[in-house]
Scaffold this active site. Sequence first.
Site, PDB file in Angstrom:
ATOM      1  CG  ASP A 504      -1.646   1.364   1.422  1.00 34.16           C
ATOM      2  OD1 ASP A 504      -2.592   1.266   0.398  1.00 34.16           O
ATOM      3  OD2 ASP A 504      -1.676   2.109   2.198  1.00 34.16           O
ATOM      4  CD  GLU A 534      -2.215   1.763  -3.620  1.00 33.58           C
ATOM      5  OE1 GLU A 534      -3.518   2.279  -3.874  1.00 33.58           O
ATOM      6  OE2 GLU A 534      -2.252   2.023  -2.328  1.00 33.58           O
TER       7      GLU A 534
END
Length: 902
Positions: A504, A534
């Site tokens: 993340d 990400e």
Amino acid sequence: MTPLRYAALAAAALASSAHAAVPLATCDNPSFQEVLQASSAKLDARAVWLDRRLLAWPGADAGASIRLYHSANASIVAKPGAKVEGADGTLTLEKSAAKLPVRFKYLAAGPVLSLRAADLARMKDLHRGQLVLVQEAADGRVVAATRVQVAGALDDLYAAADGITDLGATPKQGRTAFRLWAPTARSVAVCTYDSASGRATAVHDMAFDARTGAWAAQVARDLSGSYYRYAVDVAVDGMGLVRNLVTDPYSVSLTTDSKRSYVADLNAARLKPKGWDATRAPNTVKAQTDMVIYELHVRDFSINDPSVPVDKRGKYAAFGEAGSNGMRHLKALARAGLTDIHLLPVYDLGSVPEKDCAVPQPAGSPDGESQQALTRKTADTDCFNWGYDPYHYNAPEGSYATDPSDGARRIFEFRQMVMDLHRAGLRVGTDVVYNHTFIAGQNEKSVLDRVVPGYYHRLNAVGAIERSTCCGNTATENLMMAKLMIDSAELWTRHYKIDSFRFDLMGHQPRAAMERLQKRVDKAAGRHVQLIGEGWNFGEVADGARFVQASQLSLNGSGIGTFSDRARDAVRGGSAGDSGEAMIRRQGYINGLVYDPNALGAEHPRVDLLRAADMIRVGLAGSVRPYSLQTFDGSTRKLADIAYGNQPAGYASQPGEVVNYVENHDNQTLFDINVLKLPLRTSAADRARVQVLGMAINAFSQGVAYYHAGIDTLRSKSLDKNSFNSGDWFNRIDWSYQDNYFGTGLPPQDDNGKDWALLKPFLANAAIKPLPADIAFARDAFRDLLAIRASSTLFRMRSTDDIVQRLRFYNTGAQQQPTVLAAWIDGKGYPGANFAGISYLVNVDTVAHTVSDAALRGKRLKLHPVHAAASAADKRAVQARFDSASGSFTVPPRTAVVFVAD
């Protein structure tokens, strides 16, 4: 125990223990924190330690008299206009001509100061108290005062800590060792408990290692199966000297609601399901581009599945129900070509009660407010959250275990889940969130900050914690936060056989730390462990402000994959941050941009469609930098030279560095965004076809293919754009394929309320809701797409050179039919190609189109065997035609089709 009862016991213990570091009664203190020496003086931390000797004070007067005050009991008071009080002493600082290290290049201008050589030996001890930097007037009165951000000093003073291999509790035959890194603590003890809820049985003082900054204790028996907490005496700004009762940052398990850490040897036989040591992941991923991922939430998977026993719904154990609707679904996907399940966070979460969580039962009209009202009422007490709120990084979440009070159960059941998924033919990955913690500071659910205040989180110019990720940003540029992240990933790899990781907000972490992590997990697994994440570039670290980031552009050449927003936004339309009429007006490539405008979309010029088509071609080519594409204006440019905002559209060195997706847990589902953007007249059957177009573009794209669970069943969240805390109601999946849950109430007001007036008419429109036949079509068409991708390595080529040499788009340039994507991939001599060549076409238009490729004249092409099979889901695809004489293809409306050459 009542506070009065605790106070009496504590007083008695103090009287009889002759000032023992920590009395046993402390271990049962109903409060998580005790103030030992109060101080209300609170200061910013505007200065920064650069290493053990140097510090910088941005914005300070370079010619001023500046001194460093210290106090073992954190009792310094430094008020402007008065003299410093409560200090034990002071250190004289010298001006330094040293330049800022690269690590601190982001600091504003200001003097760099140096400790005197004679004082360096004292600093390890002084850092275990309070340090205040003071600018003084000639008469000694305070002009300005600040704390000093400590990470630079601690990383230099205790560099040896990076080599510690046994942080946490380590039980062995006949003994148990405890080790905690807490270099700024005055003292540390470990409280041990025989049970999850019983009173403490012992407290053990821990010894400080001045080389590493760690505290250690050894108990002369194996404490496996018992519980523990630390009592850490440490200086805290604005509080004084406090004693924190805190769980272990390296906890491998805990009791209910993480009140106590659990002592476990993860190699112990009792923690392993039968066959655990022998289980291996399916050998389906030979290269990173082979990965086809299905993103799934543990609770979502089974909480709504009546074929799962009630006590296993929402639990790890549900994956062991081989005959359940959900497991039959996953096995069917695996047979078709799905390789990986990626679980949303499964580490210990801070937001979900593990005991007696609320289970609301909403009801109401399709466009009603009552459902979200009840969901919001119980949002912080119900059983659901996505889980992007890490509490303990190394421990499985307890709410997914059948008994969260038993620290062994969650370990055993997690492992059993991994085995169950392996048996289903699926590898197991997990979403990890090392970029922030659930909470920070001196909150009860703050762990890191209560052990080493001010170290583990990234601080701004005044010493406050940065929160650009949502919560307290961690500082993985700091030695021991990077170590925690890397050690944690290794633990999940080694002890839970995790095959791949999704990071993340990975762009908030240094590339160097991620590359070290890659080496560690590969070594632990004895093979390559795929890392994706990400790579968004934003916040205080944006554009390399503090370090070379693990972001899209900066990871180029690392082999680590990042999610690509290029084709995603072009396919869907608009951007993730849209609200109001923009959500409707900004149509995407598959939902009508220019060629089928909705009520607000007629303003778009044809060039918008042409640009979208080119951006999707970028994604189809794996977003690799050197690939050359003829763009809509007739020019031919490398993908790296095509603009995507202020970035290059092509940013990757190799296709494995790109993750293609059109839907994940964030934002509206693809079905829901299409609800907003397709013309209202679009039939439910055509909405299902549009869904398949999005899934097809992903399946045909070079790189990693990533899908959100339920995309194949037209999953709806009733237009919720951010369902992280929207309860089971707005996150349901129906594995019986009867409902997609569109029109189950207005989405929660917090993130959607300002758009309710726009959303209500859609939700009330029964014609939008799909029939079971529409859901079944999307389900089966998705499986066909998986089978097509799995049938040939041409859809998942290994290198950029392969893509450059073998992939060729046609129907491009100024004269193209922009609603048709068309490509030829040469398969001659390519390992695993299985065909001499492949041509795929995607017609997103509402009418059929014919496109030609002169290079294919005279070739003998036929429909892909999956399309030609009697069981093929899309009967319309069979109507597609190839005319060899002209090299032309005729593709029915809203159809994705593949032709092959033997």
